[in-house]
Design an enzyme around this catalytic site. Sequence first.
Site, PDB file in Angstrom:
ATOM      1  N   GLU A   5      10.371 -29.021   1.656  1.00  0.00           N
ATOM      2  CA  GLU A   5       9.045 -28.438   1.905  1.00  0.00           C
ATOM      3  C   GLU A   5       7.927 -29.478   1.981  1.00  0.00           C
ATOM      4  O   GLU A   5       6.840 -29.269   1.443  1.00  0.00           O
ATOM      5  CB  GLU A   5       8.722 -27.385   0.827  1.00  0.00           C
ATOM      6  CG  GLU A   5       9.653 -26.203   0.910  1.00  0.00           C
ATOM      7  CD  GLU A   5       9.466 -25.201  -0.223  1.00  0.00           C
ATOM      8  OE1 GLU A   5       9.418 -23.996   0.082  1.00  0.00           O
ATOM      9  OE2 GLU A   5       9.380 -25.608  -1.401  1.00  0.00           O
TER      10      GLU A   5
HETATM   11  C1  ACM Z   1      13.453 -25.246  -2.606  1.00  0.00           C
HETATM   12  O1  ACM Z   1      13.719 -24.075  -2.966  1.00  0.00           O
HETATM   13  N1  ACM Z   1      12.247 -25.538  -2.148  1.00  0.00           N
HETATM   14  C2  ACM Z   1      14.437 -26.304  -2.684  1.00  0.00           C
END
Ligand code: ACM
Length: 535
Positions: free
Chosen positions: A340
């Site tokens: 992310e």
């Molecule tokens: C995640 O759940 N951002 C690895």
Amino acid sequence: MRQHRRTTRILGSLLLVTAAGAFAVGAAPAGGTPEGDTPTPLGRVIPAPASVKTGGAPYRITDSTRIHVDDSREARRIGTYLADVLRPSTGYRIPVTDRQGTGIRLKLGSKDASLGDEGYRLDSGRQGVTITARKPAGLFHGVQTLRQLLPAAVEKDSVQPGPWLVAGGTIKDTPRYGWRGAMLDVSRHFFTVDQVKRYIDQLALYKVNKLHLHLSDDQGWRIAIDSWPRLATYGGSTQVGGGPGGHYTKDDYKEIVRYASSRFLEVVPEIDMPGHTNAALASYADLNCDGVAPPLYTGTEVGFSSLCVNKDVTYDFVDDVIRELAALTPGRYLHIGGDEAHSTSHDDYVKFMDRVQPVVAKYGKTVIGWHQLTGATPAKGALAQYWGLDRTSAEEKERVAAAARAGTGLILSPADRIYLDMKYTEDTPLGLAWAGLVEVKRSYDWDPGTYLPGAPGSAVKGVEAPLWTETIVTPANIDFMAFPRLPGVAELGWSPAATHDWDAYKVRLAAQGPRWDALGIGYYRSPQVPWTAAG
Ligand code: ACM
């Protein structure tokens, strides 16, 4: 759109079919706790053992039972661990001795190469129970099996009536995968050393062998780094919702590592980079491209923070953090996150990973990253932790599969299967639902070996169940989200695919309920599982 795999498997029942099964699996009522003189059927264990042969008289633990161990420090330590489980509930003395004799015997140095580093053999009959293994980890896992073969009341901390019978027969057991992990996010909410130890004990009961600690995120930095002290003292000073947060001193962390190791779990520390870094950016203005430190963050949004990829100080910071963390960590792996990174351009992400992965190698560790790492160039030997969903695009899945074909090992953590923070149903009081609702059957009913299209089975190193803690605050919250799903993940990691069968599993799972009651674990009473009235 979630899709449910509906595979029918008949192989599961084959495992448990045996010849002279005086105490065959299924002798006790379905889902029930065997009572009186009926021992728990030999195969009623989670994870399902690789092979079970029932038959012969049971062994009965009595006031004269001793634990006979090899003359080795490791065997004695495991024997003492077992005695500590048995003494409070049986009320017996259960001495641990390295003199030969009948009773419970724990023997290392088995010549049976097929047992590997974690396998064991358990032989039970009228004269006693013998667990043999090549390595201490195998002996310890065998002890966990023995625990589960005893009545649930053995877990209580006050004297119980017994009887303490172990069904007769032989179990020979080795894991399917070397990586059977659980991740705890100690950043969104901080958990103390004792709280982490409690989880470690729960993991050990199911032969989980990796504890991945998510030590940093936007909301908190949880590990003391001497060369950048404000990371912990300031960056760790709050958490989601604005509580006081906290951090581990180096001695705290070493104590977690020591305790985990005593239960044969390897600690895998994660510093999430280059995104999920607000706590670090708030602690040191220099780490920000504009030189301005943002405020601490106590919300639950993701994707807004990034280390400054084009500043040299970023790599001084990374080098220091990785050096200090690697020095504290005896395990082989260091997780660098990489998920992310929505505020980092693709080019910057690649540049960052190209510079950071060699730092992990320089300090003697192997890189793990969330599967977005496959969008850069994973280092040789790196592992990618896949956290996609059924609905993840074919393109993204193929990118990970292609990396796997090119040699990157995979740890599977599909979020709509084994993220322990997903709600079970809409009514679950804790947890998130962005990946979907994950009831117990859905969590269990998939095959890691064939899960990711195009990824060779040999690339799959195992499974790991992450527990993110945006909504998880207390050990009771952990219990409720991990149980009953965690044992299913442990079984996916340990047991041969041929044993995998929901209908058989749910009966074994139901039989764990009274054990969790005895251990004080408050679990979700899923309507999919045939719990007993008492459990
Ligand atoms: C995640 O759940 N951002 C690895």
